[in-house]
Design a protein around this motif. Structure first.
Motif, PDB file in Angstrom:
ATOM      1  N   SER A  44       0.835  -1.211   0.000  1.00  0.00           N
ATOM      2  CA  SER A  44       0.000   0.000   0.000  1.00  0.00           C
ATOM      3  C   SER A  44       0.866   1.255   0.000  1.00  0.00           C
ATOM      4  O   SER A  44       0.524   2.256  -0.629  1.00  0.00           O
ATOM      5  CB  SER A  44      -0.938  -0.008   1.213  1.00  0.00           C
ATOM      6  OG  SER A  44      -0.226   0.167   2.420  1.00  0.00           O
ATOM      7  N   ILE A  49      -1.864   3.365  -2.265  1.00  0.00           N
ATOM      8  CA  ILE A  49      -3.290   3.061  -2.193  1.00  0.00           C
ATOM      9  C   ILE A  49      -3.620   2.601  -0.781  1.00  0.00           C
ATOM     10  O   ILE A  49      -2.729   2.309   0.025  1.00  0.00           O
ATOM     11  CB  ILE A  49      -3.693   1.963  -3.208  1.00  0.00           C
ATOM     12  CG1 ILE A  49      -2.920   0.661  -2.940  1.00  0.00           C
ATOM     13  CG2 ILE A  49      -3.489   2.431  -4.634  1.00  0.00           C
ATOM     14  CD1 ILE A  49      -3.326  -0.492  -3.848  1.00  0.00           C
ATOM     15  N   GLU A  50      -4.898   2.533  -0.462  1.00  0.00           N
ATOM     16  CA  GLU A  50      -5.317   2.086   0.853  1.00  0.00           C
ATOM     17  C   GLU A  50      -5.116   0.574   1.000  1.00  0.00           C
ATOM     18  O   GLU A  50      -5.329  -0.177   0.039  1.00  0.00           O
ATOM     19  CB  GLU A  50      -6.793   2.424   1.081  1.00  0.00           C
ATOM     20  CG  GLU A  50      -7.070   3.913   1.180  1.00  0.00           C
ATOM     21  CD  GLU A  50      -6.339   4.555   2.356  1.00  0.00           C
ATOM     22  OE1 GLU A  50      -6.300   3.938   3.445  1.00  0.00           O
ATOM     23  OE2 GLU A  50      -5.776   5.653   2.171  1.00  0.00           O
ATOM     24  N   ASN A  52      -6.959  -1.645   2.276  1.00  0.00           N
ATOM     25  CA  ASN A  52      -8.144  -2.445   1.989  1.00  0.00           C
ATOM     26  C   ASN A  52      -8.400  -2.636   0.495  1.00  0.00           C
ATOM     27  O   ASN A  52      -9.294  -3.376   0.091  1.00  0.00           O
ATOM     28  CB  ASN A  52      -9.384  -1.850   2.669  1.00  0.00           C
ATOM     29  CG  ASN A  52      -9.660  -0.422   2.221  1.00  0.00           C
ATOM     30  OD1 ASN A  52      -9.124   0.043   1.228  1.00  0.00           O
ATOM     31  ND2 ASN A  52     -10.500   0.283   2.987  1.00  0.00           N
ATOM     32  N   GLN A  53      -7.588  -1.966  -0.336  1.00  0.00           N
ATOM     33  CA  GLN A  53      -7.711  -2.137  -1.783  1.00  0.00           C
ATOM     34  C   GLN A  53      -6.845  -3.283  -2.306  1.00  0.00           C
ATOM     35  O   GLN A  53      -6.890  -3.601  -3.493  1.00  0.00           O
ATOM     36  CB  GLN A  53      -7.323  -0.845  -2.512  1.00  0.00           C
ATOM     37  CG  GLN A  53      -8.268   0.325  -2.251  1.00  0.00           C
ATOM     38  CD  GLN A  53      -7.813   1.573  -2.979  1.00  0.00           C
ATOM     39  OE1 GLN A  53      -7.126   2.440  -2.422  1.00  0.00           O
ATOM     40  NE2 GLN A  53      -8.180   1.680  -4.240  1.00  0.00           N
ATOM     41  N   ILE A  54      -6.072  -3.874  -1.417  1.00  0.00           N
ATOM     42  CA  ILE A  54      -5.152  -4.945  -1.826  1.00  0.00           C
ATOM     43  C   ILE A  54      -5.762  -6.296  -1.500  1.00  0.00           C
ATOM     44  O   ILE A  54      -6.097  -6.589  -0.346  1.00  0.00           O
ATOM     45  CB  ILE A  54      -3.778  -4.784  -1.140  1.00  0.00           C
ATOM     46  CG1 ILE A  54      -3.119  -3.480  -1.614  1.00  0.00           C
ATOM     47  CG2 ILE A  54      -2.882  -5.982  -1.436  1.00  0.00           C
ATOM     48  CD1 ILE A  54      -1.803  -3.180  -0.938  1.00  0.00           C
ATOM     49  N   ASP A  55      -5.902  -7.106  -2.517  1.00  0.00           N
ATOM     50  CA  ASP A  55      -6.455  -8.458  -2.400  1.00  0.00           C
ATOM     51  C   ASP A  55      -5.293  -9.447  -2.310  1.00  0.00           C
ATOM     52  O   ASP A  55      -4.426  -9.489  -3.192  1.00  0.00           O
ATOM     53  CB  ASP A  55      -7.333  -8.756  -3.616  1.00  0.00           C
ATOM     54  CG  ASP A  55      -7.968 -10.136  -3.552  1.00  0.00           C
ATOM     55  OD1 ASP A  55      -7.653 -10.911  -2.632  1.00  0.00           O
ATOM     56  OD2 ASP A  55      -8.786 -10.439  -4.457  1.00  0.00           O
ATOM     57  N   GLN A  58      -4.615 -11.612  -5.318  1.00  0.00           N
ATOM     58  CA  GLN A  58      -4.296 -10.973  -6.598  1.00  0.00           C
ATOM     59  C   GLN A  58      -2.833 -11.238  -6.954  1.00  0.00           C
ATOM     60  O   GLN A  58      -1.949 -11.123  -6.102  1.00  0.00           O
ATOM     61  CB  GLN A  58      -4.554  -9.466  -6.509  1.00  0.00           C
ATOM     62  CG  GLN A  58      -4.332  -8.712  -7.822  1.00  0.00           C
ATOM     63  CD  GLN A  58      -4.672  -7.231  -7.679  1.00  0.00           C
ATOM     64  OE1 GLN A  58      -5.174  -6.790  -6.650  1.00  0.00           O
ATOM     65  NE2 GLN A  58      -4.390  -6.460  -8.722  1.00  0.00           N
TER      66      GLN A  58
END
Length: 533
Positions: A44, A49-50, A52-55, A58
């Motif tokens: 992040s 990015i935040e 919580n946007q990281i899966d 992925q």
């Protein structure tokens, strides 16, 4: 993220947690959560990015990290865990989830003594720095360098100074000039006389006038010249395959090609006498490696029978003419095995292209096999083709893939215009004058027959212009080389570790420009000088 915050709260707390064994004392599932949290936090920050946007499922590829960011992230993770990690972790594991599970199960911190430098560099006291041995930060204290100096001094003491890096003052062919003195030369692989040929030299001059001396960029971007495609088409046609790619160095061609095409799920099986460039490519690939006894198809078959099913891709790597012994691979047997076990076959033709076969087209012509039965043809441009560089030839898909992805090609400058033009001219001259190869083969045959008639040990050499005279003793090999030099013959020695112990030798490269008189004189002189030793 609770466990993450307890374990990772800046550099100082990181070291404290590792010393206290925080991660070590957790269950595997908790370790996985901690490491996942650390990776999410780091990504992040890098991607702005935040979290919580990281899966975690992925793929790393989809995050768009460049290679430096990926390697740096692996390095920071190594510091965090306090254990040695591969810098290619983010390529080896597809996403955060699989990487964290692997590390949670397998991570093992090194001892506090081992981590003191890597984890606490910024907090080192002067006395800690002073404890680092000079051999770890001063080049001339390297044990490897000290060993080299010792070896060079020993070789120099055996004769008349350092025998390496002796300047050759003019074009080297059947003769060379050293310190103004002309000698018969057997130390060059200008096999078919292209270096110094007027047509080849003029082509290089014309290309320099038109394009300058450098491609000035990677070919992928703006270094492409019309000559490059002409040469690649000419090489492919000469060999009898769909396409080829040329690179700036022969050694680098093997390294980048093998290292790029094969990986950790693959197996490379190579001839035990393979060139260093093949071995370095194998090491770079990360594939499992097995050497089979020299030119032993039966041993190779056994390895394939026992191991093929364990791997995705398998490469068999051999040479056309072996550069130390001068013998030729039994290509038909290797083709049969590669077909039977659905493997790839790579043939390094550095010393066979231009030298064997009725018109010098190499080992496929020598055996009369279809060149498309070999998956990867490799060759150098510094020998029969009087230039500098290497090529890979084969089907169109192989070449296209390498052109867009092979690091040694994509991230390297294109082959220089004069070198490209010289190679192109040399290939065309050999096509027009195949008798050069025929003459070369006759001269090599004469050399070998005369040597054997004198009782000289020529090892496995057969039907090639590479002919060793095996002396056995390293000292005698050096002395023989130097005595021949005094009598007007330039030929280098090879001693351990270049060859096995007790197989020290002189290695003769025969060219099409050597005369019968030069060869007869040389064999007589070698026999005389060897008898004196």
């Amino acid at each position: 993220m609770t466990l993450l915050n307890e374990t990772w709260n800046g550099k100082e707390n990181k070291n404290v947690s590792l010393r206290n064994g925080t991660l070590q004392n957790l269950s595997n599932s908790s370790k996985t959560e901690v490491i996942e949290g650390w990776l999410i936090d780091k990504l992040s920050q890098i991607l702005a990015i935040e979290p919580n946007q990281i899966d975690v499922s992925q793929d790393f590829d989809e995050f768009g990290l460049d290679s430096a960011e990926a390697i740096n992230l692996s390095g920071e993770l190594e510091n965090y865990l306090g254990c040695r990690l591969s810098p290619t972790l983010l390529w080896d594991y597809k996403n955060i989830e699989t990487l964290a599970k692997y590390l949670a199960t397998n991570f093992k911190p090194v001892s506090s003594e081992e981590t003191s430098v890597s984890l606490e560099t910024e907090a080192c006291q002067p006395n800690e720095v002073a404890e680092i041995l000079p051999e770890n930060y001063i080049f001339d204290r390297f044990p490897e360098y000290q060993k080299l100096r010792s070896q060079l001094e020993r070789v120099s003491s055996l004769g008349k100074g350092n025998p390496f890096f002796v300047p050759q003052e003019k074009i080297v062919n059947d003769k060379t000039t050293v310190n103004g003195r002309e000698l018969i030369n057997f130390a060059t692989y200008n096999y078919v006389g292209m270096c110094g040929d007027p047509v080849v030299s003029q082509a290089a001059k014309d290309a320099t006038d038109l394009y300058g001396t450098s491609a000035c960029a990677s070919r992928l971007i703006s270094g492409e010249k019309p000559l490059h495609k002409e040469l690649e088409a000419e090489i492919a046609d000469f060999i009898g395959v769909e396409d080829s790619i040329v690179m700036v160095g022969g050694h680098a061609t093997n390294v980048t090609t093998i290292g790029h095409l094969f990986g950790k799920n693959d197996l490379v099986i190579y001839d035990s006498l393979s060139h260093n460039s093949i071995l370095q490519g194998c090491f770079l690939s990360g594939a499992s490696l097995v050497a089979f006894p020299h030119n032993d198809a039966a041993a190779l078959a056994k390895i394939l029978r026992e191991r093929r099913h364990r791997y995705q891709r398998v490469l068999i790597a051999i040479e056309g003419v072996y550069s130390t012994d001068g013998d030729i691979a039994d290509l038909p047997q290797f083709i049969a095995l590669k077909k039977r076990y659905k493997a790839f076959l790579m043939v390094d033709e550095a010393h066979s292209m231009g030298t064997i076969g009725n018109s010098g087209r190499g080992i496929s012509e020598y055996f009369g096999v279809n060149p498309r039965d070999v998956d990867i043809w490799m060759g150098t441009l510094s020998k029969s083709f009087a230039s500098c560089g290497g090529y890979i030839a084969g089907d169109r898909a192989l070449v296209e893939y390498l052109k867009y992805t092979a690091p040694g090609f994509v991230f390297s400058v294109g082959m220089s215009p004069p070198n490209t033009a010289a190679t192109l001219a040399a290939v065309r001259v050999l096509k027009a004058e195949p008798e050069r190869a025929v003459i070369l083969q006759a001269r090599a045959k004469l050399f070998l027959e005369l040597a054997r008639a004198k009782g000289l040990k020529t090892g496995m050499s057969k039907d090639s212009p590479v002919i060793p005279i095996i002396v056995g003793d390293s000292l005698k090999s050096i002395q023989l080389s130097q005595q021949l030099f005094q009598r007007g013959i330039n030929v280098p020695f090879m001693i351990y570790p270049s060859v096995p112990q007790n197989e020290a030798r002189l290695r003769f490269f025969v060219t099409c420009n050597h005369t019968e008189e030069q060869i007869r004189f040389t064999i007589d002189t070698v026999s005389e000088e060897l008898a004196k030793l």
